[in-house]
Write a protein that holds these residues in place. Structure first.
Motif, PDB file in Angstrom:
ATOM      1  N   ASN A 157       0.873  -1.180   0.000  1.00 20.71           N
ATOM      2  CA  ASN A 157       0.000   0.000   0.000  1.00 20.71           C
ATOM      3  C   ASN A 157       0.910   1.231   0.000  1.00 20.71           C
ATOM      4  OD1 ASN A 157      -1.774   2.080   0.462  1.00 20.71           O
ATOM      5  ND2 ASN A 157      -2.654   1.227   2.342  1.00 20.71           N
ATOM      6  N   THR A 158       0.957   1.944  -1.130  1.00 23.81           N
ATOM      7  CA  THR A 158       1.873   3.079  -1.254  1.00 23.81           C
ATOM      8  C   THR A 158       1.297   4.373  -0.692  1.00 23.81           C
ATOM      9  OG1 THR A 158       1.058   3.702  -3.459  1.00 23.81           O
ATOM     10  CG2 THR A 158       2.813   2.042  -3.353  1.00 23.81           C
ATOM     11  N   GLY A 159       0.022   4.330  -0.279  1.00 23.01           N
ATOM     12  CA  GLY A 159      -0.608   5.544   0.242  1.00 23.01           C
ATOM     13  C   GLY A 159      -0.497   5.656   1.747  1.00 23.01           C
ATOM     14  N   THR A 160      -1.311   6.533   2.299  1.00 26.36           N
ATOM     15  CA  THR A 160      -1.253   6.809   3.735  1.00 26.36           C
ATOM     16  C   THR A 160      -2.437   6.256   4.503  1.00 26.36           C
ATOM     17  OG1 THR A 160      -2.316   8.953   3.341  1.00 26.36           O
ATOM     18  CG2 THR A 160       0.102   8.904   3.389  1.00 26.36           C
ATOM     19  N   GLU A 161      -3.536   5.964   3.838  1.00 26.66           N
ATOM     20  CA  GLU A 161      -4.716   5.455   4.541  1.00 26.66           C
ATOM     21  C   GLU A 161      -4.768   3.934   4.442  1.00 26.66           C
ATOM     22  OE1 GLU A 161      -8.585   5.308   1.908  1.00 26.66           O
ATOM     23  OE2 GLU A 161      -7.742   7.334   1.761  1.00 26.66           O
ATOM     24  N   ALA A 162      -5.357   3.305   5.462  1.00 24.41           N
ATOM     25  CA  ALA A 162      -5.516   1.852   5.458  1.00 24.41           C
ATOM     26  C   ALA A 162      -6.546   1.451   4.411  1.00 24.41           C
ATOM     27  CB  ALA A 162      -5.944   1.369   6.839  1.00 24.41           C
ATOM     28  N   LEU A 163      -6.328   0.294   3.801  1.00 25.31           N
ATOM     29  CA  LEU A 163      -7.216  -0.199   2.757  1.00 25.31           C
ATOM     30  C   LEU A 163      -7.658  -1.620   3.061  1.00 25.31           C
ATOM     31  CD1 LEU A 163      -5.456   0.910  -0.566  1.00 25.31           C
ATOM     32  CD2 LEU A 163      -7.643   1.748   0.302  1.00 25.31           C
ATOM     33  N   ASN A 164      -8.951  -1.885   2.894  1.00 20.17           N
ATOM     34  CA  ASN A 164      -9.451  -3.254   2.876  1.00 20.17           C
ATOM     35  C   ASN A 164      -9.448  -3.725   1.433  1.00 20.17           C
ATOM     36  OD1 ASN A 164     -10.161  -4.170   5.557  1.00 20.17           O
ATOM     37  ND2 ASN A 164     -11.710  -2.548   5.573  1.00 20.17           N
ATOM     38  N   VAL A 165      -8.694  -4.772   1.142  1.00 22.91           N
ATOM     39  CA  VAL A 165      -8.592  -5.256  -0.231  1.00 22.91           C
ATOM     40  C   VAL A 165      -8.996  -6.721  -0.295  1.00 22.91           C
ATOM     41  CG1 VAL A 165      -6.820  -3.605  -0.922  1.00 22.91           C
ATOM     42  CG2 VAL A 165      -6.140  -5.814   0.030  1.00 22.91           C
ATOM     43  N   THR A 166      -9.615  -7.073  -1.405  1.00 18.27           N
ATOM     44  CA  THR A 166      -9.960  -8.466  -1.682  1.00 18.27           C
ATOM     45  C   THR A 166      -8.838  -9.103  -2.487  1.00 18.27           C
ATOM     46  OG1 THR A 166     -12.338  -7.999  -1.691  1.00 18.27           O
ATOM     47  CG2 THR A 166     -11.612 -10.018  -2.784  1.00 18.27           C
ATOM     48  N   VAL A 167      -8.327 -10.204  -1.989  1.00 16.02           N
ATOM     49  CA  VAL A 167      -7.283 -10.956  -2.689  1.00 16.02           C
ATOM     50  C   VAL A 167      -7.961 -12.137  -3.374  1.00 16.02           C
ATOM     51  CG1 VAL A 167      -5.112 -12.209  -2.477  1.00 16.02           C
ATOM     52  CG2 VAL A 167      -5.602 -10.284  -0.947  1.00 16.02           C
ATOM     53  N   HIS A 168      -7.962 -12.102  -4.699  1.00 16.13           N
ATOM     54  CA  HIS A 168      -8.632 -13.142  -5.495  1.00 16.13           C
ATOM     55  C   HIS A 168      -7.559 -13.905  -6.267  1.00 16.13           C
ATOM     56  CE1 HIS A 168     -11.789 -15.117  -7.729  1.00 16.13           C
ATOM     57  NE2 HIS A 168     -11.246 -14.745  -8.880  1.00 16.13           N
ATOM     58  N   ASP A 169      -7.280 -15.120  -5.829  1.00 12.94           N
ATOM     59  CA  ASP A 169      -6.203 -15.908  -6.429  1.00 12.94           C
ATOM     60  C   ASP A 169      -6.796 -16.988  -7.328  1.00 12.94           C
ATOM     61  OD1 ASP A 169      -3.118 -16.376  -6.105  1.00 12.94           O
ATOM     62  OD2 ASP A 169      -4.043 -18.364  -6.158  1.00 12.94           O
ATOM     63  N   TRP A 181      -7.124 -12.320   8.555  1.00 13.07           N
ATOM     64  CA  TRP A 181      -8.084 -11.988   7.506  1.00 13.07           C
ATOM     65  C   TRP A 181      -9.262 -11.205   8.065  1.00 13.07           C
ATOM     66  CZ3 TRP A 181      -7.041 -13.091   2.443  1.00 13.07           C
ATOM     67  CH2 TRP A 181      -6.031 -14.011   2.190  1.00 13.07           C
ATOM     68  N   THR A 182      -9.650 -10.128   7.375  1.00 13.23           N
ATOM     69  CA  THR A 182     -10.876  -9.411   7.730  1.00 13.23           C
ATOM     70  C   THR A 182     -12.086 -10.256   7.376  1.00 13.23           C
ATOM     71  OG1 THR A 182      -9.743  -7.328   7.256  1.00 13.23           O
ATOM     72  CG2 THR A 182     -12.149  -7.249   7.428  1.00 13.23           C
ATOM     73  N   GLU A 183     -12.019 -10.913   6.224  1.00  8.89           N
ATOM     74  CA  GLU A 183     -13.007 -11.921   5.833  1.00  8.89           C
ATOM     75  C   GLU A 183     -12.229 -13.172   5.453  1.00  8.89           C
ATOM     76  OE1 GLU A 183     -15.716 -10.685   2.807  1.00  8.89           O
ATOM     77  OE2 GLU A 183     -16.162  -8.765   3.783  1.00  8.89           O
ATOM     78  N   ASP A 184     -12.524 -14.287   6.129  1.00 10.67           N
ATOM     79  CA  ASP A 184     -11.762 -15.514   5.909  1.00 10.67           C
ATOM     80  C   ASP A 184     -11.840 -15.958   4.452  1.00 10.67           C
ATOM     81  OD1 ASP A 184     -10.966 -15.660   8.527  1.00 10.67           O
ATOM     82  OD2 ASP A 184     -12.652 -16.929   9.146  1.00 10.67           O
ATOM     83  N   PRO A 185     -10.729 -16.488   3.929  1.00  8.21           N
ATOM     84  CA  PRO A 185     -10.728 -16.927   2.536  1.00  8.21           C
ATOM     85  C   PRO A 185     -11.530 -18.205   2.344  1.00  8.21           C
ATOM     86  CG  PRO A 185      -8.659 -17.489   3.586  1.00  8.21           C
ATOM     87  CD  PRO A 185      -9.431 -16.672   4.580  1.00  8.21           C
ATOM     88  N   SER A 186     -12.035 -18.361   1.137  1.00  3.46           N
ATOM     89  CA  SER A 186     -12.715 -19.600   0.749  1.00  3.46           C
ATOM     90  C   SER A 186     -12.325 -19.915  -0.681  1.00  3.46           C
ATOM     91  CB  SER A 186     -14.236 -19.444   0.866  1.00  3.46           C
ATOM     92  OG  SER A 186     -14.702 -18.412   0.005  1.00  3.46           O
ATOM     93  N   ASN A 201     -10.443 -21.104  -7.531  1.00  2.00           N
ATOM     94  CA  ASN A 201     -10.488 -19.675  -7.216  1.00  2.00           C
ATOM     95  C   ASN A 201     -10.611 -19.506  -5.704  1.00  2.00           C
ATOM     96  OD1 ASN A 201     -10.466 -19.329  -9.939  1.00  2.00           O
ATOM     97  ND2 ASN A 201     -12.355 -18.160 -10.074  1.00  2.00           N
ATOM     98  N   CYS A 202      -9.683 -18.763  -5.118  1.00  2.00           N
ATOM     99  CA  CYS A 202      -9.685 -18.526  -3.676  1.00  2.00           C
ATOM    100  C   CYS A 202      -9.740 -17.018  -3.419  1.00  2.00           C
ATOM    101  CB  CYS A 202      -8.444 -19.112  -3.016  1.00  2.00           C
ATOM    102  SG  CYS A 202      -8.263 -20.906  -3.218  1.00  2.00           S
ATOM    103  N   SER A 203     -10.636 -16.579  -2.534  1.00  2.00           N
ATOM    104  CA  SER A 203     -10.785 -15.147  -2.245  1.00  2.00           C
ATOM    105  C   SER A 203     -10.899 -14.917  -0.746  1.00  2.00           C
ATOM    106  CB  SER A 203     -12.037 -14.578  -2.934  1.00  2.00           C
ATOM    107  OG  SER A 203     -11.906 -14.614  -4.334  1.00  2.00           O
ATOM    108  N   GLY A 204     -10.310 -13.794  -0.301  1.00  2.00           N
ATOM    109  CA  GLY A 204     -10.413 -13.366   1.084  1.00  2.00           C
ATOM    110  C   GLY A 204     -10.113 -11.885   1.164  1.00  2.00           C
ATOM    111  N   VAL A 205     -10.405 -11.247   2.296  1.00  2.00           N
ATOM    112  CA  VAL A 205     -10.221  -9.808   2.478  1.00  2.00           C
ATOM    113  C   VAL A 205      -9.240  -9.561   3.625  1.00  2.00           C
ATOM    114  CG1 VAL A 205     -11.335  -7.598   2.984  1.00  2.00           C
ATOM    115  CG2 VAL A 205     -12.547  -9.331   1.635  1.00  2.00           C
TER     116      VAL A 205
END
Length: 324
Positions: A114-126, A146-151, A164-168
């Protein structure tokens, strides 16, 4: 800082305020039939400009040889979105072994900055390609997890089945975090050759601007290919004699062979003698022999390596009563 590719003369007629400029293209003609040209210029974004979206509009007109003026058809929709400042993400996906075979367990690591200054919630979709299966849920270096557990789920894409695996996760301003898939199982369903392993990371900033970044890593899957032939060393035999056979085996692929099973059936009246010799580096065993049928097994780690060849030689008895 104006440059152009126009054959007509391009002039900068000044602007109204600091954010508006007028260009004129003139000549005889200014633009001929089917002719295209471009005008390139720069603008300064002030140091204190807030993060967000800014509309960049364009309009104008042109005249024909009768000096009749027409409005320009704007094929760009009249606006360009420019984002300044704010948070951006950088993503890299790596693997600890980019050349694998079925049965291997490579580890994949996704690094998110995260190159910015504010925190980000991001979804990681693998996205794991066909034949690659997670053996456990991915882990993250984020302190809170994890903010939201991956599945994970299996989906069909162009006739291929992917995992496909996704989590936040939440990434703090200026922070770099990782997501790790440990011991991803390469099954025999994995296509031979290069396989793309992709990740998509997305989120939304506090000013409702989306952030999106992708990356991929290629993993090459090697597989074996077995071919063989059986030949007789005797062009002719007399009833009551023995005949010698040779089975030549070749692994023409780039992957290892762990086991080769060969079922050999002799002519109905022949019987297997044994007298086995081999050039194989793997272990050759005769697991069964019943009358005129014999089974050979080559085993090892590997039984046959890439481009490796070997042979099994044995004899069989031709009965005295055999017909010509």
């Amino acid at each position: 800082d104006v440059t152009d590719t126009c054959t007509g003369t391009v002039s900068d007629n000044g602007g109204t305020g600091n954010n508006q400029v007028v260009f004129t293209i003139s000549g005889t003609p200014a633009l001929g039939p089917e002719e295209e040209c471009s005008i390139t210029f720069t603008a300064n974004v002030p140091q204190g400009t807030s993060a967000g979206a800014y509309i960049n509009t364009i309009w104008g007109n042109f005249s024909d040889s009768n000096n009749t003026y027409y409005n320009v058809i704007n094929e760009t929709g009249g606006s360009t979105i420019i984002t300044t400042g704010g948070d951006l993400i950088l993503v890299e996906k790596t693997v600890d072994d980019s050349i694998v075979q079925p049965g291997d367990l490579p580890d994949f690591t996704i690094t998110i900055e995260n190159t910015g200054t504010e925190a980000l919630n991001v979804t990681v979709h693998d996205i794991l390609p066909q034949g690659f299966e997670e053996t456990s849920m991915p882990t993250t270096s984020v302190a809170g997890g994890w903010t939201e557990d991956p599945s994970c789920e299996e989906v069909s894409q162009n006739g291929m089945f992917q995992r496909n695996c996704s989590g936040v996760i939440e990434i703090g301003g200026g922070a770099t975090e990782t997501v790790t898939f440990t011991d991803v199982w390469v099954t025999s369903d994995a296509p031979e050759g290069d396989n793309e392993n992709k990740v998509i990371v997305s989120g939304t900033r506090s000013d409702n601007m989306p952030v999106l970044e992708t990356d991929l890593v290629e993993v090459t899957v090697l597989k074996p290919h077995i071919k063989w032939e059986k030949v007789s060393l005797n062009t002719s035999v007399t009833p009551g004699d023995d005949i010698t056979y040779v089975i030549n085996i070749q692994n023409s692929g780039e992957g290892d062979v762990n086991e080769v099973n060969i079922e050999d059936k002799l002519p109905d009246s022949f019987t297997y003698n044994g007298d086995v010799t081999t050039t194989c580096t793997g272990t050759v065993t005769n697991s069964s022999a019943t009358g005129n049928q014999v089974t050979f097994t080559i085993s090892g780690n590997p039984a046959l390596g890439p481009e490796e060849e070997c042979s099994i030689t044995f004899t069989a008895h031709v009965p005295q009563t055999s017909e010509a």
